[in-house]
Write a protein that holds these residues in place. Structure first.
Motif, short mmCIF file in Angstrom:
data_model
loop_
_atom_site.label_atom_id
_atom_site.label_comp_id
_atom_site.label_asym_id
_atom_site.label_seq_id
_atom_site.Cartn_x
_atom_site.Cartn_y
_atom_site.Cartn_z
N LEU A 156 2.70 -13.22 33.33
CA LEU A 156 2.62 -13.17 31.88
C LEU A 156 3.46 -14.29 31.27
CD1 LEU A 156 3.00 -9.31 31.31
CD2 LEU A 156 0.92 -10.63 31.77
N GLY A 157 3.17 -14.64 30.03
CA GLY A 157 3.91 -15.67 29.33
C GLY A 157 4.62 -15.10 28.11
N LYS A 158 5.66 -15.78 27.67
CA LYS A 158 6.39 -15.36 26.47
C LYS A 158 5.49 -15.60 25.25
CE LYS A 158 11.06 -16.19 28.21
NZ LYS A 158 12.33 -16.92 28.03
N GLY A 159 5.15 -14.50 24.58
CA GLY A 159 4.24 -14.59 23.44
C GLY A 159 2.87 -14.03 23.75
N GLN A 160 2.66 -13.60 25.00
CA GLN A 160 1.36 -13.05 25.39
C GLN A 160 1.26 -11.58 24.97
OE1 GLN A 160 0.44 -13.70 29.50
NE2 GLN A 160 -1.47 -12.55 29.45
N ARG A 161 0.04 -11.13 24.71
CA ARG A 161 -0.22 -9.73 24.37
C ARG A 161 -1.17 -9.17 25.42
NH1 ARG A 161 -2.20 -12.15 18.86
NH2 ARG A 161 -3.32 -13.19 20.53
N VAL A 162 -0.72 -8.15 26.13
CA VAL A 162 -1.48 -7.64 27.27
C VAL A 162 -1.57 -6.12 27.18
CG1 VAL A 162 0.56 -7.41 28.74
CG2 VAL A 162 -1.67 -7.81 29.80
N GLY A 163 -2.62 -5.56 27.78
CA GLY A 163 -2.82 -4.12 27.75
C GLY A 163 -2.71 -3.50 29.13
N LEU A 164 -2.16 -2.28 29.20
CA LEU A 164 -2.15 -1.47 30.42
C LEU A 164 -3.26 -0.43 30.27
CD1 LEU A 164 1.65 -0.74 31.04
CD2 LEU A 164 0.23 -2.45 32.16
N PHE A 165 -4.34 -0.58 31.03
CA PHE A 165 -5.50 0.28 30.90
C PHE A 165 -5.52 1.31 32.01
CE2 PHE A 165 -8.07 -2.15 27.80
CZ PHE A 165 -7.33 -3.32 27.73
N ALA A 166 -5.66 2.58 31.63
CA ALA A 166 -5.72 3.64 32.66
C ALA A 166 -6.11 4.95 32.02
CB ALA A 166 -4.38 3.78 33.36
N GLY A 167 -6.57 5.87 32.87
CA GLY A 167 -6.80 7.23 32.42
C GLY A 167 -5.48 7.98 32.37
N SER A 168 -5.54 9.24 32.01
CA SER A 168 -4.32 10.04 31.90
C SER A 168 -3.76 10.35 33.28
CB SER A 168 -4.63 11.34 31.15
OG SER A 168 -5.65 12.06 31.81
N GLY A 169 -2.44 10.34 33.40
CA GLY A 169 -1.77 10.74 34.63
C GLY A 169 -1.85 9.74 35.77
N VAL A 170 -2.07 8.45 35.47
CA VAL A 170 -2.18 7.44 36.52
C VAL A 170 -0.92 6.59 36.61
CG1 VAL A 170 -3.64 5.55 37.40
CG2 VAL A 170 -4.68 7.43 36.16
N GLY A 171 0.01 6.74 35.68
CA GLY A 171 1.28 6.03 35.78
C GLY A 171 1.51 4.96 34.75
N LYS A 172 0.85 5.04 33.59
CA LYS A 172 1.06 4.03 32.55
C LYS A 172 2.51 4.06 32.06
CE LYS A 172 -1.95 5.43 29.56
NZ LYS A 172 -2.32 6.65 30.28
N SER A 353 -7.96 -6.58 41.56
CA SER A 353 -9.29 -7.18 41.43
C SER A 353 -9.84 -7.04 40.01
CB SER A 353 -10.26 -6.53 42.42
OG SER A 353 -9.79 -6.68 43.75
N ALA A 354 -9.47 -5.97 39.31
CA ALA A 354 -10.02 -5.72 37.98
C ALA A 354 -9.10 -6.21 36.86
CB ALA A 354 -10.27 -4.23 37.81
N SER A 355 -7.94 -6.76 37.21
CA SER A 355 -6.95 -7.17 36.21
C SER A 355 -6.94 -8.69 36.08
CB SER A 355 -5.56 -6.68 36.62
OG SER A 355 -5.55 -5.28 36.83
N VAL A 356 -6.49 -9.14 34.92
CA VAL A 356 -6.44 -10.60 34.68
C VAL A 356 -5.39 -10.90 33.62
CG1 VAL A 356 -8.21 -10.59 32.87
CG2 VAL A 356 -7.83 -12.67 34.22
N SER A 357 -4.71 -12.03 33.80
CA SER A 357 -3.80 -12.55 32.78
C SER A 357 -4.37 -13.88 32.29
CB SER A 357 -2.40 -12.77 33.36
OG SER A 357 -1.60 -13.50 32.45
N ARG A 358 -4.76 -13.92 31.03
CA ARG A 358 -5.42 -15.11 30.49
C ARG A 358 -4.45 -16.27 30.23
NH1 ARG A 358 -9.33 -11.95 26.13
NH2 ARG A 358 -10.68 -10.96 27.69
N CYS A 359 -3.16 -16.02 30.35
CA CYS A 359 -2.17 -17.07 30.12
C CYS A 359 -1.52 -17.55 31.42
CB CYS A 359 -1.09 -16.59 29.15
SG CYS A 359 -1.69 -16.24 27.49
N MET A 360 -1.93 -16.99 32.57
CA MET A 360 -1.29 -17.35 33.83
C MET A 360 -1.45 -18.84 34.15
SD MET A 360 -1.80 -15.62 37.58
CE MET A 360 -0.95 -16.26 39.03
N SER A 361 -2.61 -19.40 33.85
CA SER A 361 -2.85 -20.82 34.14
C SER A 361 -1.97 -21.73 33.29
CB SER A 361 -4.32 -21.16 33.92
OG SER A 361 -4.70 -20.88 32.58
N GLN A 362 -1.46 -21.22 32.14
CA GLN A 362 -0.64 -22.03 31.26
C GLN A 362 0.83 -22.02 31.67
OE1 GLN A 362 -3.27 -20.23 27.61
NE2 GLN A 362 -1.22 -20.94 27.11
N VAL A 363 1.26 -20.99 32.41
CA VAL A 363 2.68 -20.85 32.73
C VAL A 363 2.98 -20.97 34.22
CG1 VAL A 363 3.08 -19.43 30.69
CG2 VAL A 363 2.52 -18.33 32.86
N GLY A 364 1.93 -21.00 35.07
CA GLY A 364 2.14 -21.06 36.51
C GLY A 364 1.93 -22.47 37.05
#
Length: 438
Positions: A156-172, A353-364
């Protein structure tokens, strides 16, 4: 002299209010109140007389000809037909400064921690903060969140907005707590919106801790609060985070959860008669979510950073849920938690496999990005044949790529697992990743 004093006394009577303007309550439908005779603009406040003589604060949320629709901030004690409705004075702006750090407040900025009244030197705007998109500082530096799988593969990058997606009881909430403790930030703003009241004290004690609370502001609106209070609490934590960002601080904003914010707006909109659209959510919900998310992120040049992490509840593990789909489109990345992984004791249960950071290419760096791509490729290959191995469906030597994936599988698994109480710095996470993918 006597005439002069008499004239002065008569003039002073001009400012005396001879009658107190009041409307009357004509209908109550759920949490929606309808009144006549109290003309106020949307967003302004009124005070409704209750059965015990106390006054209930409410906000104007709509109107229909002469009828004004009100939504109370708190649960009514007792209302009756004809109860008086008084126009409230325009509320003074909240005052904020560094003295807010370490405090717990509700959606109106009222303290909940019994540590005295809050004060400050700077006014806090009522409206959500806005930044001209052409002046917004881009995401350029990596954010260390202390979770190895995220640091290495979903940087992740400083200034990025990201979501934690999950059903209930999965560890969010558990993962959010790990990120809260480990992330390197000057200020942490936490919004606990629509969740169980039990979790509030637990989050403060176990996720933040005494040291973490000293640099944090916690805004609370549990599930038993009114929908209006939940909306106000979510917007307040964004305003607080933007204030510290504009003071030059690196701010981490955590909102648990974005779905409860959408549900609160759904309750208000449906009560006002707005027609439901996708799965019962009215159109106004899908207009408010981007407005909220866009108020986070980096500010103009010279200001600090504002990184935001939102939890998003996938009801029934449906990742095509309208709120999940909308959040995925407006956020700068999504981290998906898998019930399948959680059921086998794999924590954090991040589905790489289902997750992605759209700012990783800018900070890595290039070597880091290449290692991350190879890791995902090997992990995906192993997952495809994993169930065939005990059945004898895999024969070594038939495919070099598959052989390599099977050989690395234990190392890949260890990299993705992490104990709740342990941390993994960004540099160490990247070094471990590159040592696995040689």
């Amino acid at each position: 002299m006597l005439d002069y004093k008499l004239d002065e006394a008569l003039r002073s009577l001009d400012g005396v209010q001879l009658a107190k303007v009041a409307g009357r309550l004509v209908r109550v439908s759920g949490m929606l109140l309808e009144s006549l005779g109290c003309q106020r603009s949307t967003g302004q406040r009124c005070r409704v007389e209750q059965a015990d003589g106390s006054l209930l604060d409410a906000q104007v949320v709509g109107f229909n000809r002469d009828i004004t629709y009100l939504m109370p901030f708190k649960k009514p004690v007792g209302l009756a037909a004809g109860s008086r409705v008084f126009p409230a004075k325009d509320e003074a702006l909240l005052q904020i400064d560094e003295s807010w750090l370490g405090r717990v407040v509700n959606g109106l900025g009222e303290p909940l921690d019994e540590r005295g009244k809050l004060s400050g030197r700077d006014p806090l705007p009522v409206e959500l903060p806005r930044v001209n998109p052409l002046r917004r500082r881009p995401v350029e530096a990596a954010l260390d969140v202390g979770v190895r799988a995220i640091n290495g593969l979903l940087t992740l990058g400083k200034g990025q907005r990201v979501g934690l997606f999950a059903g209930s009881g999965v560890g969010k909430s558990v993962l959010l707590g790990m990120i809260t403790r480990q992330t390197k930030a000057d200020v942490v703003v936490v919004g606990l919106i629509g969740e169980r009241g039990r979790e509030v004290q637990e989050f403060i004690l176990h996720s933040l801790g005494e040291e973490g609370l000293r640099k944090a502001v916690v805004v609370v609106a549990p599930a038993n609060e009114s929908p209006l209070m939940r909306l106000k609490a979510t917007e307040l934590c964004h305003s607080i985070a933007a204030y510290f960002r504009d003071q030059g601080q690196d701010v981490l904003l955590l909102v648990d959860s974005l779905t409860r914010y959408a549900m609160a707006q759904r309750e208000i909109a449906l009560a006002l008669g707005e027609p439901p659209a996708t799965k019962g959510y009215p159109p106004s919900v899908f207009g408010m979510l981007p407005e909220l998310v866009e108020s986070a992120g980096n500010g103009e040049s010279g200001s600090g950073s504002l990184s935001a992490i939102y939890t998003v509840l996938a009801e029934g593990d449906d990742h095509q849920d309208p709120i999940v789909d909308c959040a995925r489109a407006i956020l700068d990345g999504h981290i998906v938690l898998s019930r399948r992984l959680a059921d086998v004791g794999h924590y954090p249960a991040i589905d790489i496999s289902a997750s992605v950071s759209r700012c990783m290419s800018q900070v890595g760096e290039a070597a880091h990005l290449a290692a991350g791509r190879q890791f995902k490729e090997f992990y995906s290959t192993f997952e495809k044949i994993k169930e065939l191995i005990p059945l004898g469906g895999y024969t070594p030597g038939m495919d070099a790529k598959t052989d390599r994936a099977v050989q690395l599988a234990p190392s890949l698994e260890r990299f993705l697992r992490q104990e709740v109480g342990s941390g993994a710095e960004l540099g160490a996470s990247i070094a471990t990743l590159q040592s696995i993918i040689k």
